[in-house]
Design an enzyme around this catalytic site. Structure first.
Site, PDB file in Angstrom:
ATOM      1  N   GLU A 243       0.877  -1.177   0.000  1.00  0.00           N
ATOM      2  CA  GLU A 243       0.000   0.000   0.000  1.00  0.00           C
ATOM      3  C   GLU A 243       0.910   1.221   0.000  1.00  0.00           C
ATOM      4  O   GLU A 243       1.549   1.527   1.002  1.00  0.00           O
ATOM      5  CB  GLU A 243      -0.904  -0.021   1.234  1.00  0.00           C
ATOM      6  CG  GLU A 243      -1.910   1.106   1.304  1.00  0.00           C
ATOM      7  CD  GLU A 243      -2.742   1.032   2.575  1.00  0.00           C
ATOM      8  OE1 GLU A 243      -3.069   2.108   3.105  1.00  0.00           O
ATOM      9  OE2 GLU A 243      -3.046  -0.080   3.039  1.00  0.00           O
ATOM     10  N   CYS A 277      -1.500   9.472   2.113  1.00  0.00           N
ATOM     11  CA  CYS A 277      -1.168   8.978   0.773  1.00  0.00           C
ATOM     12  C   CYS A 277      -2.239   9.342  -0.241  1.00  0.00           C
ATOM     13  O   CYS A 277      -1.975   9.375  -1.442  1.00  0.00           O
ATOM     14  CB  CYS A 277      -0.937   7.474   0.802  1.00  0.00           C
ATOM     15  SG  CYS A 277      -2.272   6.524   1.541  1.00  0.00           S
TER      16      CYS A 277
END
EC number: 1.2.1.71
Length: 486
Positions: A243, A277
């Site tokens: 991720e 993110c």
């Protein structure tokens, strides 16, 4: 005592490290890193505990995980304060992080049942059964921006599936990890089921390369994720879930409520001091009077964003970045864009020397012919003016990443057009692109991940399917195959 191995706390045998409150520059935690031998002990402990943990059965495992949820609930204020001190995030934001950790338990239990449960189909002469089994021992690498919530999103589903865990947190947030392990210990987790190894690059390398781990779940930078991906080449028997980050676009087209649009832009670009993110890095606004007015209001709003320490009163919207090094990196990123032709509409600046406190920045990069495809991980938003919607979408897709993207637009047809053409794993309409549901998968394409979506789909990479054809006894078929005589 910084390492938690086989249910006991140990001092590390490596070198001294400390954790710094980035808003003050003061040390709040000191410890010693784990050596490769201690990493080996942690993996051995996890291996020894794994089968018995699996054989407890799902309900017994869930009961212990629920006890951990109760510990989180009872200690949520203390844990939120530790996260705030170690990351620099404001207290209101770290309280929501702990709330997400608590909510993850029920979501993970539901995902386990829905994504990796047991299913039986009766057949004429028996039954077909689908079950799922754990991989075994998995390593979890946690990030610094959500040091509780994001590793928790790997650990909880991994444990529910019957795996055991060796957890390597970010070296920037060791105190949060230590507090989490204390709560797991109080919840009655059997020895060896979770092990904590604290350290820097050497500790991480020792864990990632250990031959006895069956999988690795990573949240962090694209650079480190790609190194791990290369390292795992030729090891198809190990599961790798990555991720990673994004250079995320947000397009504005035909919005009547300018104030609401400004709010969603700010929430997309500047929440967590730009250290999510999913944060918007690139903003596309139409040329023309309406776009000019939106930008004018945005400039005013960005200038009004309150920045302060984690415990400032009244509470700020933006706290500190994770470190002074990170803050200086954002100042340097802004200088790079300015040198390429970018024009700062709001100048990002370090608020206080020796800290990670920075003010938010907004820079017009429309005139930069070759915009760097970089994830500038902080509160710096790049503005591009456009005249054609197709061109805006093309520019939005001009990235090797593919995590999140969004459109602010009144017209549903515009969103349908955008949705069909944009390349990202999270695509929002008239919502901040930092908003994601825990009841949905979370992940991206390209350099943002390796098709192992987390959140509700984390259950998928925590277990493998086992398909069985079963009958209660052996029996002869009604007729034999040609050429057989029994």
């Amino acid at each position: 005592m910084t390492q938690y191995i086989n249910g006991q706390w140990f001092a590390g045998l490596g070198h001294q490290v400390s954790s710094i409150n980035p808003a003050t520059g003061q040390s709040i935690w000191n410890g010693v890193t784990a050596t490769a031998d201690q990493v080996n002990q942690a993996v051995d402990a996890a291996r020894a505990a794994q089968f018995d943990w699996f054989m407890l059965g799902f309900e017994a495992r869930l009961s212990i995980v629920e006890a951990y949820r109760s510990e989180l609930e009872a200690n949520k204020a203390q844990l939120a304060e530790v996260i705030a001190q170690e990351t620099g995030k404001p207290q209101w934001e770290t309280a929501t992080e702990v709330g997400a950790m608590i909510g993850k338990i029920a979501l993970s239990a539901a995902a386990h049942d829905k994504r990796t449960g047991t299913e039986t189909n009766e057949l004429a002469a028996g039954r077909a059964v689908l079950r799922h089994k754990p991989h075994g021992v998995v390593a979890v690498f946690g990030p610094y921006n959500f040091p509780g919530h994001l590793p928790n999103g790997h650990i909880v589903p991994a444990l529910l599936a019957g795996n055991t865990v060796v957890f390597k947190p970010s070296e920037l947030t060791p105190k949060v990890a230590e507090e989490m392990l204390k709560l797991w210990d109080k919840a009655g987790l059997p020895k060896g089921v979770i092990n904590l190894v604290q350290g820097e690059v050497e500790t991480g390398k020792a864990l990632a390369s250990h031959p006895q781990i069956d999988g690795l779940f990573f949240t962090g930078s694209s650079r480190t994720g790609h190194i791990l991906h290369q390292q795992y080449a030729g090891h198809p028997g190990k599961i790798l879930a990555l991720e990673m980050g994004g250079n995320n676009p947000l397009i504005v087209k035909g919005v009547s409520d300018t104030k609401a649009a400004v709010h969603d832009i700010i929430q997309s670009a500047y929440i967590s001091s730009g250290q999510r993110c999913t944060c918007a890095r690139r903003l596309y606004i139409e040329q023309g009077a309406a776009g000019d007015e939106l930008i004018a209001q945005l400039i005013t709003a960005v200038n009004n964003i309150q920045v302060g320490a984690w415990n400032s009163q009244p509470q700020p919207f933006m706290g500190s970045m994770i470190s002074e090094t990170a803050a200086r990196g954002m100042v340097a990123a802004q200088a790079t864009l300015q040198a390429l032709g970018g024009v700062s509409l709001v100048e990002l600046a370090q608020v206080e020397a020796g800290t990670g406190l920075v003010s938010p920045g907004l820079i017009d990069v429309t005139q930069i012919a070759e915009l760097p495809d970089e994830e500038y991980f902080g509160p710096l938003l790049q503005l591009v003016r456009y005249t054609d919607f197709d061109e805006a979408i093309r520019l939005a897709n001009a990235t090797r990443y593919g995590l999140s993207a969004g459109l602010l637009a009144d017209n549903r047809d515009d969103y349908d057009y955008f949705l069909a053409r944009i390349r990202a794993g999270i695509v929002n309409w008239n919502k901040q692109i930092t908003g994601a549901s825990g009841a949905a998968p979370f992940g991206g394409v390209g350099a943002s991940g390796n098709h192992r979506a987390s959140a509700f789909y984390a259950a998928d990479y925590c277990a493998y399917p086992v398909a069985s054809m079963e009958a209660d006894s052996v029996s002869m078929p009604a007729s034999l195959s040609p050429g057989l005589s029994i």
